[in-house]
Write an enzyme that holds these catalytic residues in place. Structure first.
Site, PDB file in Angstrom:
ATOM      1  N   GLN A 190     -62.389 -25.250   1.364  1.00  7.27           N
ATOM      2  CA  GLN A 190     -62.421 -24.284   0.278  1.00  7.27           C
ATOM      3  C   GLN A 190     -61.062 -24.190  -0.426  1.00  7.27           C
ATOM      4  OE1 GLN A 190     -63.498 -23.808   3.354  1.00  7.27           O
ATOM      5  NE2 GLN A 190     -65.545 -22.898   3.341  1.00  7.27           N
ATOM      6  N   GLN A 235     -69.952 -30.369   4.729  1.00  7.80           N
ATOM      7  CA  GLN A 235     -71.112 -29.540   5.002  1.00  7.80           C
ATOM      8  C   GLN A 235     -71.743 -29.027   3.719  1.00  7.80           C
ATOM      9  OE1 GLN A 235     -69.143 -26.631   7.340  1.00  7.80           O
ATOM     10  NE2 GLN A 235     -68.964 -27.939   9.123  1.00  7.80           N
ATOM     11  N   ASP A 474     -60.324 -15.506   9.526  1.00  2.00           N
ATOM     12  CA  ASP A 474     -60.836 -15.603  10.885  1.00  2.00           C
ATOM     13  C   ASP A 474     -59.791 -16.180  11.833  1.00  2.00           C
ATOM     14  OD1 ASP A 474     -61.543 -18.765  11.188  1.00  2.00           O
ATOM     15  OD2 ASP A 474     -61.935 -18.076   9.158  1.00  2.00           O
ATOM     16  N   GLU A 527     -70.045 -17.525   5.403  1.00  6.20           N
ATOM     17  CA  GLU A 527     -70.105 -17.328   6.838  1.00  6.20           C
ATOM     18  C   GLU A 527     -70.003 -15.829   7.100  1.00  6.20           C
ATOM     19  OE1 GLU A 527     -67.089 -19.562   8.759  1.00  6.20           O
ATOM     20  OE2 GLU A 527     -68.114 -21.483   8.489  1.00  6.20           O
TER      21      GLU A 527
END
Length: 635
Positions: A190, A235, A474, A527
């Protein structure tokens, strides 16, 4: 150690033995780099801190963009250029949460040759861009690469390759004696956009030269590829208004909008057509990002592309991109040492704004109040509100462009980091001159402790969102359920807002709330938060487990979504469930949503997502890990 487990486990097919936190260190780099003085261009010397000790590589008659903007021209010895770009890369490739920022800019002309190519890598917080009016005005014979980062044997990945960019140049791919690294490598995730790039030769979006090569990107716009593009392990990936000669495959969510040569629609994946591909023949409304260029008189200008409707292919395919030029003299060129009062005074007086590389600590909000104001970031300038205010507010005015900026939450909670429109006089935001946000990224924690209730609020109508990554960290610094607190990534209250490439991750309530009518989102990647400590701590309402990733307001009567995915990885060792990934009014017109899916990322996680959209679609849990659960059309 456990936070890195989350970081790796969320991605594609990684064995549990690889899930260990590693500390990102720079090490002792760049002990000495000497750049010779030649052709009236001053040399530069970098230290390990990234501070330039001598003048930047820019003629003294030109604008001063600060010490971390390096401007090259074809008359410079290539050895000097190679030494400089290598030094920046050596420092930045592992510098995920550092404060150094760079822009590497190339004047019109040709760099490198078939026998002596210019090949270099791009690390964190580094912008590489040409200074021509057209991408073909700057030609690099060589490659500009992003490769895996390796954390020991058999642990080489691109999952963290964020915050870097490549734009406005042409690459004749030339990689003699490169071994496996033959081709243009752009293995990113990203917040690593490629815009206005013409690649002549093969391109790969994964680094297959070291394993396991996982990648989680990405965004490409207004670009042309004359050779095949290998998607590989990516992905998800989004490509807009470009031209392809070939695309190798898909994994979970590859979306193409207005792309000539794109794969045919094929969702979910199937043997007859490959996929999974979501393909739109045209993009409904676009506005390419403004960019700095040098004219024939060696003077700097900023080009502002015009709005396009129902378009496909590059904006420069038939010549100059439609739009207008603004002289650099009409910009205030801000440095990180400038006070926010000084910046606001310049903008209020009628100047546009260029933010040069660095970290800007703000005591109050930067205020954009004039129609058609351009705010252009060079080298990933980062805005941090220190006093709990918004970092920037934009009045309800038409034609504003905000591009190339990171908004970083400060230690004191901000109600919002960027607010576009105050909710009044929304008719000023007319469709003929829409405001646009291009390559605008938000971060809650990671680099330093930070809190913000909402990252982006859009109150104005007809706004274009073009490559947004809103990330509650995260991993990194200040990360924890009660530490980097953040409710929602993006709230859209305006009507007729169009989003392309919307990435929103790990927020603690609804990740996106869309309250405006007539909205369109083309590509969504999410996510859910990894770290809810218990189900009771993460409940939308009594009896409703978790929070939906994307909430379309109950009052909305029209909304279209294409290629939208939500992933789960709950890492606290207890079962956490989300009842729905997407919540929308059942009264939306039939077929408003296209190609939705959820996925359970790793068997080391717990719980999962019970339905894709409202109560439609099956569940993604440990029973079906790494397997997309799809809804092709809803309602």
């Amino acid at each position: 150690m456990s936070s890195f487990c989350a970081f790796l486990s969320r991605r594609h097919r990684q064995p549990a033995s690889w899930k260990k936190r590693r500390t990102y260190t720079i090490g002792a780099l760049l002990a000495l780099m000497c750049v010779m003085v030649s052709g009236g261009i001053a040399g530069a010397l970098l230290t390990t801190s990234g501070t330039a000790l001598a003048a930047q590589l820019v003629p003294p008659s030109q604008s001063d963009f600060g010490p971390n903007v390096y401007i090259f021209n074809p008359s410079m010895p290539q050895s000097e250029i190679q030494a400089t770009v290598n030094a920046v890369a050596s420092q930045q490739i592992s510098n995920q949460f550092g404060t150094q920022r760079y822009a590497l800019l190339f004047e019109p002309g040709t760099y490198g040759s078939s026998s002596n190519p210019l090949n270099f890598q791009v690390g964190y917080y580094t912008e590489v861009a040409g200074l021509g009016l057209s991408p073909n005005d700057v030609v690099i014979n060589g490659s500009v690469d992003v490769r895996n980062q390796c954390f020991g044997a058999n642990n080489c990945i691109a999952l963290d390759n964020f915050w870097r960019s490549l734009s406005n140049l042409s690459i004749n791919v030339t990689t003699p004696n490169a071994g496996c690294y033959s081709g243009e490598f752009w293995a990113v995730s990203q917040a690593a956009p490629m815009r206005r790039v013409h690649v002549k030769g093969s391109t790969t979006l994964m680094d297959y030269c070291s394993g396991p090569s996982y990648a989680s990107g990405g965004f490409i716009a207004d670009s042309q590829f004359d050779g095949n593009v290998v998607n590989g392990s990516q992905q998800q990936f989004f490509v807009r208004n470009s031209k392809l000669s070939g695309w190798s495959n898909g994994v979970w969510n590859q979306v193409f909008s207005g792309v000539i040569g794109a794969p045919v629609q094929c969702f979910p994946a199937q043997s007859s057509c490959g996929g999974p591909y979501t393909t739109l023949a045209t993009s409904p409304v676009t506005r390419e990002a403004p960019y700095l260029y040098m004219d024939a008189n060696k003077l700097y200008n900023v080009f502002v592309p015009s709005v396009q409707r129902n378009s496909s292919g590059t904006s420069w395919a038939s010549g100059t991109t439609p739009g207008s030029s603004i002289s650099i003299n009409k910009f205030f060129i801000a440095k990180p040492t400038d006070s926010v009062e000084k910046i606001n005074d310049a903008v209020k007086s009628g100047r546009n704004l260029i933010l040069t590389p660095g970290v800007y600590h703000l005591t109050q909000s930067i205020q954009v109040t004039r129609p058609d104001t351009i705010v252009l970031g060079l080298g990933f300038p980062t805005l941090i509100p220190d006093n709990g205010t918004a970092a920037m507010t934009v009045a309800s005015a038409k034609g504003v462009s905000i591009s190339g900026i990171i908004f970083d939450a400060g230690a004191k909670n901000s109600p919002v980091l960027l607010q576009v429109g105050d909710g009044h006089a929304r008719s000023d935001h007319d469709a003929s001159d829409p405001t646009a946000l291009q390559d605008v990224f938000f971060r809650i924690g990671g680099a330093q402790p930070g809190k913000a209730t909402t990252s982006l609020v859009v109150n104005s109508d007809n706004v274009i969102l073009d490559d947004i990554w809103a990330w509650r960290a995260d991993h990194g610094n200040g990360v924890g359920w009660n530490d980097n607190t953040a409710d929602t990534g993006v709230i859209v209250n305006g009507d007729n807002v169009t989003a392309y490439g919307l990435f929103v991750e790990h927020y603690q309530k609804y990740e996106v709330i869309w309250n405006g009518n007539g909205g369109t989102d083309i590509f969504f990647q999410n996510e859910m938060p990894y770290d809810p400590p218990s189900q009771a701590a993460w409940m939308e309402a009594p009896g409703v487990d978790g929070w939906a990733a994307f909430k379309v307001g109950n009052q909305v009567t029209s909304f279209n979504g294409y290629g939208m995915g939500s992933y789960s990885f709950f890492n606290q060792g207890v079962d956490i469930y989300a009842a729905h990934a997407f919540e929308v009014p059942t009264t939306l017109p039939t077929g408003s949503l296209h190609d939705l899916f959820t996925i359970f990322l790793s068997t080391s996680g717990s719980g999962g997502i019970l339905h894709v959209v409202n109560d439609a679609g099956g569940s993604s849990t440990k029973a079906n890990p790494d397997t997309p659960v799809t809804v092709v059309s809803y309602p």
